[in-house]
Design a protein around this motif. Structure first.
Motif, PDB file in Angstrom:
ATOM      1  N   ARG A 100       2.263 -13.625   5.461  1.00  0.00           N
ATOM      2  CA  ARG A 100       0.950 -13.688   6.115  1.00  0.00           C
ATOM      3  C   ARG A 100       0.593 -15.127   6.491  1.00  0.00           C
ATOM      4  O   ARG A 100       0.103 -15.398   7.587  1.00  0.00           O
ATOM      5  CB  ARG A 100      -0.119 -13.095   5.200  1.00  0.00           C
ATOM      6  CG  ARG A 100      -1.469 -12.906   5.855  1.00  0.00           C
ATOM      7  CD  ARG A 100      -2.527 -12.404   4.872  1.00  0.00           C
ATOM      8  NE  ARG A 100      -2.102 -11.348   3.987  1.00  0.00           N
ATOM      9  CZ  ARG A 100      -2.094 -10.041   4.284  1.00  0.00           C
ATOM     10  NH1 ARG A 100      -2.492  -9.643   5.460  1.00  0.00           N
ATOM     11  NH2 ARG A 100      -1.701  -9.162   3.403  1.00  0.00           N
ATOM     12  N   GLU A 119       2.240 -10.193   9.819  1.00  0.00           N
ATOM     13  CA  GLU A 119       1.545  -9.110   9.121  1.00  0.00           C
ATOM     14  C   GLU A 119       2.502  -7.935   9.069  1.00  0.00           C
ATOM     15  O   GLU A 119       2.918  -7.412  10.105  1.00  0.00           O
ATOM     16  CB  GLU A 119       0.256  -8.727   9.849  1.00  0.00           C
ATOM     17  CG  GLU A 119      -0.790  -9.815   9.827  1.00  0.00           C
ATOM     18  CD  GLU A 119      -2.057  -9.401  10.569  1.00  0.00           C
ATOM     19  OE1 GLU A 119      -2.361  -8.182  10.605  1.00  0.00           O
ATOM     20  OE2 GLU A 119      -2.707 -10.293  11.112  1.00  0.00           O
ATOM     21  N   GLN A 179       2.130  -4.822   8.183  1.00  0.00           N
ATOM     22  CA  GLN A 179       1.622  -3.563   8.752  1.00  0.00           C
ATOM     23  C   GLN A 179       1.735  -3.593  10.278  1.00  0.00           C
ATOM     24  O   GLN A 179       2.169  -2.622  10.893  1.00  0.00           O
ATOM     25  CB  GLN A 179       0.175  -3.321   8.313  1.00  0.00           C
ATOM     26  CG  GLN A 179      -0.462  -2.101   8.919  1.00  0.00           C
ATOM     27  CD  GLN A 179       0.079  -0.795   8.359  1.00  0.00           C
ATOM     28  OE1 GLN A 179       1.193  -0.692   7.877  1.00  0.00           O
ATOM     29  NE2 GLN A 179      -0.730   0.234   8.437  1.00  0.00           N
ATOM     30  N   ARG A 180       1.382  -4.716  10.879  1.00  0.00           N
ATOM     31  CA  ARG A 180       1.495  -4.845  12.341  1.00  0.00           C
ATOM     32  C   ARG A 180       2.959  -4.775  12.764  1.00  0.00           C
ATOM     33  O   ARG A 180       3.305  -4.148  13.760  1.00  0.00           O
ATOM     34  CB  ARG A 180       0.857  -6.150  12.806  1.00  0.00           C
ATOM     35  CG  ARG A 180       0.887  -6.293  14.328  1.00  0.00           C
ATOM     36  CD  ARG A 180       0.197  -7.530  14.785  1.00  0.00           C
ATOM     37  NE  ARG A 180       0.628  -8.634  13.916  1.00  0.00           N
ATOM     38  CZ  ARG A 180       0.431  -9.903  14.171  1.00  0.00           C
ATOM     39  NH1 ARG A 180      -0.211 -10.270  15.240  1.00  0.00           N
ATOM     40  NH2 ARG A 180       0.853 -10.839  13.343  1.00  0.00           N
ATOM     41  N   ARG A 204       5.354  -3.177  11.310  1.00  0.00           N
ATOM     42  CA  ARG A 204       5.771  -1.772  11.225  1.00  0.00           C
ATOM     43  C   ARG A 204       5.254  -0.972  12.418  1.00  0.00           C
ATOM     44  O   ARG A 204       5.980  -0.188  13.033  1.00  0.00           O
ATOM     45  CB  ARG A 204       5.278  -1.136   9.932  1.00  0.00           C
ATOM     46  CG  ARG A 204       5.768   0.298   9.746  1.00  0.00           C
ATOM     47  CD  ARG A 204       5.238   0.925   8.478  1.00  0.00           C
ATOM     48  NE  ARG A 204       3.795   1.096   8.489  1.00  0.00           N
ATOM     49  CZ  ARG A 204       3.143   2.090   9.108  1.00  0.00           C
ATOM     50  NH1 ARG A 204       3.813   3.017   9.762  1.00  0.00           N
ATOM     51  NH2 ARG A 204       1.835   2.171   9.067  1.00  0.00           N
ATOM     52  N   LEU A 205       3.978  -1.170  12.760  1.00  0.00           N
ATOM     53  CA  LEU A 205       3.375  -0.414  13.851  1.00  0.00           C
ATOM     54  C   LEU A 205       3.940  -0.800  15.215  1.00  0.00           C
ATOM     55  O   LEU A 205       4.162   0.055  16.070  1.00  0.00           O
ATOM     56  CB  LEU A 205       1.858  -0.584  13.845  1.00  0.00           C
ATOM     57  CG  LEU A 205       1.127   0.032  12.653  1.00  0.00           C
ATOM     58  CD1 LEU A 205      -0.340  -0.375  12.658  1.00  0.00           C
ATOM     59  CD2 LEU A 205       1.281   1.534  12.648  1.00  0.00           C
ATOM     60  N   GLU A 206       4.169  -2.107  15.437  1.00  0.00           N
ATOM     61  CA  GLU A 206       4.604  -2.573  16.747  1.00  0.00           C
ATOM     62  C   GLU A 206       6.108  -2.468  16.967  1.00  0.00           C
ATOM     63  O   GLU A 206       6.555  -2.212  18.076  1.00  0.00           O
ATOM     64  CB  GLU A 206       4.141  -4.016  16.972  1.00  0.00           C
ATOM     65  CG  GLU A 206       2.639  -4.132  17.114  1.00  0.00           C
ATOM     66  CD  GLU A 206       2.164  -5.570  17.256  1.00  0.00           C
ATOM     67  OE1 GLU A 206       3.001  -6.501  17.260  1.00  0.00           O
ATOM     68  OE2 GLU A 206       0.938  -5.758  17.381  1.00  0.00           O
TER      69      GLU A 206
END
Length: 134
Positions: free
Chosen positions: A40, A45, A47-48, A50-52
């Motif tokens: 971080r 990030e 989570q970002r 993983r999502l992107e």
């Protein structure tokens, strides 16, 4: 190689065992949190990521030596020191300290994988470059 990253932690009831000392497996939790904060601080990030990109980090290997106990309410410093930053893996040396005293230390190997099939994948170039900066 990037310098050592430090993260403060405090020992809570939930971290201790029946003997009133930090349960050995909880050092791995402290190490995990410090690694997350290291990423971080470098601008990443998880989570970002993983999502992107559909990528996540997984721990593939750990070795930990326990040298002295941490106890309830102790203030700790958890360190992350990169040993090797590869295209798909990170090898890190981590320590839990109380003041100058090393309580536990270990080597953690983390791999980047595709979240759907867990096949190895390259760490995003921008994140890898950020992790290598002093």
């Amino acid at each position: 190689m990037a310098p050592s990253f430090t993260w403060p932690a405090r020992v809570y009831w939930e971290d201790t065992d029946a003997g009133g000392v930090v349960f050995y497996a909880n050092y791995l939790k402290f190490f995990e949190r410090a690694r997350t904060e290291w990423v971080r601080a470098a601008g990443g990030e998880q989570q970002r990521m993983r999502l992107e990109s559909g990528l996540i980090f997984v721990v593939s290997e750990t070795t930990v030596r326990y040298l002295a106990p941490a106890r309830l309410d102790d203030e700790l410093t958890i360190t992350v020191e990169p040993i090797e930053l590869g295209r798909a893996t990170l090898t890190l040396h981590q320590r839990a300290l109380r003041g100058e005293q090393v309580l536990a230390e270990g080597t953690i190997r983390v791999g980047c994988v595709n979240a759907h099939d867990f096949k190895p994948a390259r760490i995003p170039a921008s994140l890898l470059a950020a992790l290598q900066r002093p």
